[in-house]
Write a protein that holds these residues in place. Structure first.
Motif, PDB file in Angstrom:
ATOM      1  N   THR A 165      48.643  23.532   8.991  1.00 46.97           N
ATOM      2  CA  THR A 165      48.429  24.728   9.103  1.00 46.97           C
ATOM      3  C   THR A 165      46.920  25.255   9.458  1.00 46.97           C
ATOM      4  O   THR A 165      46.027  26.112   9.876  1.00 46.97           O
ATOM      5  CB  THR A 165      48.835  26.045   8.304  1.00 46.97           C
ATOM      6  OG1 THR A 165      48.326  25.684   7.069  1.00 46.97           O
ATOM      7  CG2 THR A 165      50.124  26.190   8.653  1.00 46.97           C
ATOM      8  N   SER A 166      46.131  23.613   9.528  1.00 45.34           N
ATOM      9  CA  SER A 166      45.245  23.945   9.899  1.00 45.34           C
ATOM     10  C   SER A 166      45.017  24.009  11.348  1.00 45.34           C
ATOM     11  O   SER A 166      45.415  23.864  12.084  1.00 45.34           O
ATOM     12  CB  SER A 166      44.590  22.578   9.489  1.00 45.34           C
ATOM     13  OG  SER A 166      44.742  21.241  10.190  1.00 45.34           O
ATOM     14  N   THR A 167      43.364  24.136  11.321  1.00 42.00           N
ATOM     15  CA  THR A 167      43.036  25.085  12.720  1.00 42.00           C
ATOM     16  C   THR A 167      42.644  23.271  13.752  1.00 42.00           C
ATOM     17  O   THR A 167      43.064  23.130  14.700  1.00 42.00           O
ATOM     18  CB  THR A 167      41.747  24.758  12.929  1.00 42.00           C
ATOM     19  OG1 THR A 167      41.621  25.765  12.487  1.00 42.00           O
ATOM     20  CG2 THR A 167      40.938  25.918  14.017  1.00 42.00           C
ATOM     21  N   GLN A 168      42.523  21.682  13.657  1.00 46.37           N
ATOM     22  CA  GLN A 168      42.498  20.609  13.749  1.00 46.37           C
ATOM     23  C   GLN A 168      43.805  20.081  14.251  1.00 46.37           C
ATOM     24  O   GLN A 168      43.962  20.208  15.568  1.00 46.37           O
ATOM     25  CB  GLN A 168      41.907  19.055  13.138  1.00 46.37           C
ATOM     26  CG  GLN A 168      41.397  18.587  13.337  1.00 46.37           C
ATOM     27  CD  GLN A 168      40.780  17.478  12.786  1.00 46.37           C
ATOM     28  OE1 GLN A 168      41.939  16.232  11.684  1.00 46.37           O
ATOM     29  NE2 GLN A 168      39.973  16.969  12.751  1.00 46.37           N
ATOM     30  N   ILE A 170      46.427  22.154  14.685  1.00 44.29           N
ATOM     31  CA  ILE A 170      46.786  23.547  16.061  1.00 44.29           C
ATOM     32  C   ILE A 170      46.130  22.869  16.867  1.00 44.29           C
ATOM     33  O   ILE A 170      46.705  22.581  18.183  1.00 44.29           O
ATOM     34  CB  ILE A 170      46.983  24.865  15.415  1.00 44.29           C
ATOM     35  CG1 ILE A 170      47.347  24.809  14.375  1.00 44.29           C
ATOM     36  CG2 ILE A 170      46.752  25.399  16.601  1.00 44.29           C
ATOM     37  CD1 ILE A 170      46.800  26.210  13.606  1.00 44.29           C
ATOM     38  N   VAL A 171      45.086  23.159  17.267  1.00 41.53           N
ATOM     39  CA  VAL A 171      44.087  22.755  18.282  1.00 41.53           C
ATOM     40  C   VAL A 171      45.228  22.002  19.121  1.00 41.53           C
ATOM     41  O   VAL A 171      45.041  20.901  20.329  1.00 41.53           O
ATOM     42  CB  VAL A 171      42.641  22.345  17.994  1.00 41.53           C
ATOM     43  CG1 VAL A 171      42.202  21.926  19.479  1.00 41.53           C
ATOM     44  CG2 VAL A 171      42.241  23.648  18.046  1.00 41.53           C
ATOM     45  N   TYR A 222      42.115  27.742  25.350  1.00 39.67           N
ATOM     46  CA  TYR A 222      42.866  27.847  24.629  1.00 39.67           C
ATOM     47  C   TYR A 222      42.525  29.209  23.545  1.00 39.67           C
ATOM     48  O   TYR A 222      43.175  29.456  21.960  1.00 39.67           O
ATOM     49  CB  TYR A 222      42.282  26.872  23.589  1.00 39.67           C
ATOM     50  CG  TYR A 222      42.787  25.599  24.195  1.00 39.67           C
ATOM     51  CD1 TYR A 222      43.396  24.889  24.051  1.00 39.67           C
ATOM     52  CD2 TYR A 222      42.051  24.618  24.876  1.00 39.67           C
ATOM     53  CE1 TYR A 222      44.002  23.497  24.562  1.00 39.67           C
ATOM     54  CE2 TYR A 222      41.976  23.385  25.558  1.00 39.67           C
ATOM     55  CZ  TYR A 222      43.172  23.062  25.108  1.00 39.67           C
ATOM     56  OH  TYR A 222      43.510  21.920  25.562  1.00 39.67           O
ATOM     57  N   TRP A 227      46.375  32.196  15.165  1.00 40.60           N
ATOM     58  CA  TRP A 227      45.717  30.975  14.445  1.00 40.60           C
ATOM     59  C   TRP A 227      44.227  29.960  14.656  1.00 40.60           C
ATOM     60  O   TRP A 227      43.869  29.971  13.283  1.00 40.60           O
ATOM     61  CB  TRP A 227      46.576  30.292  13.294  1.00 40.60           C
ATOM     62  CG  TRP A 227      47.821  31.224  12.996  1.00 40.60           C
ATOM     63  CD1 TRP A 227      48.613  32.528  13.464  1.00 40.60           C
ATOM     64  CD2 TRP A 227      49.051  30.357  12.574  1.00 40.60           C
ATOM     65  NE1 TRP A 227      49.660  32.512  13.423  1.00 40.60           N
ATOM     66  CE2 TRP A 227      50.113  30.999  12.520  1.00 40.60           C
ATOM     67  CE3 TRP A 227      48.930  29.044  11.864  1.00 40.60           C
ATOM     68  CZ2 TRP A 227      51.424  31.253  11.974  1.00 40.60           C
ATOM     69  CZ3 TRP A 227      50.792  28.977  11.264  1.00 40.60           C
ATOM     70  CH2 TRP A 227      51.266  29.818  10.894  1.00 40.60           C
ATOM     71  N   VAL A 228      43.888  30.143  15.817  1.00 42.14           N
ATOM     72  CA  VAL A 228      42.971  29.389  15.445  1.00 42.14           C
ATOM     73  C   VAL A 228      41.362  29.984  15.783  1.00 42.14           C
ATOM     74  O   VAL A 228      40.666  30.267  15.310  1.00 42.14           O
ATOM     75  CB  VAL A 228      43.017  28.390  17.146  1.00 42.14           C
ATOM     76  CG1 VAL A 228      41.687  27.679  17.391  1.00 42.14           C
ATOM     77  CG2 VAL A 228      44.020  27.729  17.241  1.00 42.14           C
ATOM     78  N   LEU A 229      41.356  31.700  16.466  1.00 39.26           N
ATOM     79  CA  LEU A 229      39.725  32.265  16.899  1.00 39.26           C
ATOM     80  C   LEU A 229      40.352  33.333  15.841  1.00 39.26           C
ATOM     81  O   LEU A 229      39.188  34.249  15.778  1.00 39.26           O
ATOM     82  CB  LEU A 229      40.066  32.470  17.812  1.00 39.26           C
ATOM     83  CG  LEU A 229      40.141  31.569  19.052  1.00 39.26           C
ATOM     84  CD1 LEU A 229      40.056  32.506  20.735  1.00 39.26           C
ATOM     85  CD2 LEU A 229      38.964  30.713  19.202  1.00 39.26           C
ATOM     86  N   ASN A 230      41.223  33.586  14.903  1.00 36.88           N
ATOM     87  CA  ASN A 230      41.541  34.520  14.200  1.00 36.88           C
ATOM     88  C   ASN A 230      40.818  34.386  12.550  1.00 36.88           C
ATOM     89  O   ASN A 230      41.211  33.527  12.480  1.00 36.88           O
ATOM     90  CB  ASN A 230      42.285  35.161  14.364  1.00 36.88           C
ATOM     91  CG  ASN A 230      43.591  36.230  15.097  1.00 36.88           C
ATOM     92  OD1 ASN A 230      42.889  36.292  16.218  1.00 36.88           O
ATOM     93  ND2 ASN A 230      44.720  35.248  15.584  1.00 36.88           N
TER      94      ASN A 230
END
Length: 230
Positions: A165-168, A170-171, A222, A227-230
């Motif tokens: 669930t980390s940003t890294q 997911i991206v 993207y 959950w990345v930009l929130n």
């Protein structure tokens, strides 16, 4: 004795085959092969050895193999390497226990994780896409296991849930899905018997242009990733 395979041995095998079957070596105009040193080595590669006796032979490296090598270079990016490693850990974690596997299968509607191919990146598409499509359900399953009383399993589930669930992660997972979805079709086309060179070059050019455009407009491309930009 330990069997050894060299470019010279491969070249001699081809020569023996042509002689045994009375094939006219002058009619051989090209050799299509992968790009490994054994085949295309400048000093003792099989193609180099064959060119000594087959005057009309031109080497034609396999474009699909080159594509696979190009995609594999993405593994040098640490974020991608970490993401693939975490996916493997989740898959291994689910398969290491019948109890965990039952929870994950129930949450994923009977879905079974597929092992990720170690060598061919273009064949990882199904594993990566299916992992991404079941992402939220995987998080839910890991959350359930993280609340178990069995400390070892619950601790591992919690750490895996935090990792995916980390940003890294997911991206990087999104980038993998995008690139593999593009290249898998190109890979299949490059393996067809009737493909035209100009058409193949055009397809590769289109993919390169798309990747360049994506890089230039990464925020827009993207922006919908959860959950990345929130």
């Amino acid at each position: 004795m330990e069997p050894k395979l060299t470019g010279q041995i491969l070249a001699q095998t081809v020569k023996n085959f042509t002689n045994t079957n009375n094939l006219d070596s002058k009619l051989c105009v090209g050799i299509d092969t992968d790009t490994c040193n054994l085949m295309l080595g400048e000093q003792k590669g099989a193609v180099r050895e064959l060119q000594k006796c087959l005057a009309n032979v031109l080497k034609s490296p396999c474009t699909n193999h080159a594509l696979n090598l190009s995609i594999s270079k993405s593994y040098s990016v640490q974020a991608v390497r970490n993401t693939v490693g975490i996916m493997k850990e989740v898959i291994a974690f689910s398969k290491a226990s019948a109890k965990r596997n039952t929870v994950l299968k129930r949450k994923l509607d009977g879905y079974q994780f597929r092992s990720m191919c170690k060598t061919r990146w273009t064949e990882r598409l199904d594993s990566v896409l299916q992992f991404a499509s079941k992402f939220e359900k995987i998080v839910e399953a890991l959350n359930i296991i993280s609340n178990w009383k069995y400390r070892e399993a619950s601790s591992k589930a919690e750490s895996l849930k935090t990792a995916i669930t980390s940003t890294q992660f997911i991206v990087s997972q999104k980038c993998l899905c995008d690139i593999l979805a593009l290249t898998v079709n190109l890979s299949k086309i490059l393996q067809t018997k009737t493909i035209d060179k100009q058409y193949a070059v055009k397809l590769m050019g289109n993919i390169i242009s798309f990747v360049q455009e994506t890089r230039a407009n990464s925020e827009k491309h993207y922006s919908h990733v959860p959950w990345v930009l929130n």
